[in-house]
Design an enzyme around this catalytic site. Structure first.
Site, short mmCIF file in Angstrom:
data_model
loop_
_atom_site.label_atom_id
_atom_site.label_comp_id
_atom_site.label_asym_id
_atom_site.label_seq_id
_atom_site.Cartn_x
_atom_site.Cartn_y
_atom_site.Cartn_z
N LYS A 1 72.71 45.39 50.38
CA LYS A 1 72.66 45.88 51.77
C LYS A 1 71.47 45.29 52.50
O LYS A 1 70.48 44.83 51.92
CB LYS A 1 72.61 47.41 51.81
CG LYS A 1 71.45 48.06 51.02
CD LYS A 1 70.13 48.08 51.76
CE LYS A 1 69.01 48.70 50.94
NZ LYS A 1 67.67 48.57 51.59
N ASP B 1 69.69 55.13 48.22
CA ASP B 1 70.57 54.05 48.64
C ASP B 1 71.91 54.04 47.90
O ASP B 1 72.81 53.29 48.26
CB ASP B 1 69.90 52.69 48.43
CG ASP B 1 68.76 52.44 49.41
OD1 ASP B 1 68.64 53.19 50.39
OD2 ASP B 1 67.98 51.49 49.19
#
Length: 306
Positions: A13, A141
């Site tokens: 990401k 995350d």
């Protein structure tokens, strides 16, 4: 239980926006962030086993990746087994494509992939909501790596709201051989903020994602998104790694619309106008001796392959 290995792929990401609040008593910081999953992947293969074992290889340096319970993927497998009452082990093979300690959530992607892979291997069928709850217990995350796409994260970053992002965004990643510790970067930010005037009011302490970021994503407009890119951790990452500044400067000079340190760094993410421009920026950066990769987003989260 499946008799053959289960292959799950999960993306790395970029934090398109990352606002970091003051440190709480529990050591965590409130965050306002926008994640975008990009086409740089971790592949996890789960095979039947009597014990919990792990091996790691890949296209990046994996020498610092732990093979015991310090590894998020191993913890994810054991957490799922405990939660679902599974009396079996698993052998996990991780093939890494996301830089280790690069601020792109590679370890979190491994954990998300391990949850999905073990759920499929053991036939536990916990469902998306329960897997999300387990992911949030593993790290801030991990839930995003489970879902992918583009999302606004609040709280510790694990409270997700999908964000509408039209079209495709092209990024050039400048990789670094030496990683950065996420806790160390947050600690450096706390130290800087404790020094009067060290960071002043720029970047802001607000925990709201600016409307300009969300509007640019909704419109699929890289030119509008570029000036709205912001990462509160960038100033702290650059203290430890001042050499990263030159990568940002060169990326803009070579034609990128904007650049940012990804998460806690040291990976640099450069936003480009289109695939052709991204390939040009990538090639020019490689000519300077840097490791540069063209990726795009958004892409899906952890999913079973084949």
């Amino acid at each position: 239980m499946a008799s053959r290995p289960v292959h799950v792929r999960a993306p790395g990401k970029i934090n398109v926006y990352l606002g970091v609040g003051p440190r709480h008593d529990d050591g965590y910081h409130s965050l306002a962030t926008v994640f975008q999953a990009v086409s740089l992947y971790e592949d996890v293969y789960a095979s039947p086993s009597d014990a919990f074992t792990l091996e790691v290889d890949g296209d990046v340096d994996v020498s610092g990746v732990p093979l015991d319970d310090r590894n998020l993927a191993m913890r994810a497998a054991k957490l799922l087994a405990q939660t679902a009452g599974v009396d079996a082990g698993v052998h996990l093979r991780i093939r890494k494509g996301v830089p280790v300690a690069g601020g792109m959530g590679g370890g979190s992607a491994d954990a998300a992939a391990a949850l999905v892979a073990c759920d499929a291997l053991w036939g536990t069928e916990l469902g998306a909501h329960r897997l999300h709850e387990l992911a949030a217990r593993l790290g801030a995350d991990v839930p995003f790596a489970l879902h992918g796409g583009t999302a606004v994260g609040s709280g510790r970053g694990d409270e997700l709201t999908p964000a509408l992002a039209r079209g495709r965004f092209d990024w050039v990643l400048v990789l670094s051989e030496q990683g950065l510790s996420t806790p160390a970067v947050y600690g450096q930010l706390d130290l800087l903020r404790a020094q009067d005037g060290a960071v002043a009011d720029d970047p802001p302490m607000s925990l709201d994602v600016p409307l300009a970021v969300l509007q640019a994503l909704r419109a699929g407009d890289a030119r509008d998104l570029a000036p709205a890119l912001l990462n509160d951790l960038e100033v702290a990452a650059l203290v430890d790694r001042p050499d990263l500044t030159s990568a940002l400067v060169d990326g803009i000079r070579f034609g990128a619309l904007g650049g940012i340190v990804s998460g806690s760094g040291p990976t640099i993410a450069l936003l480009c106008d289109d695939p052709d421009q991204a390939r040009l920026v990538q090639d020019l950066l490689r000519d300077t001796g840097r490791t540069a990769l063209h990726v795009h987003g958004p892409v899906p989260g952890a999913r079973v392959m084949g």
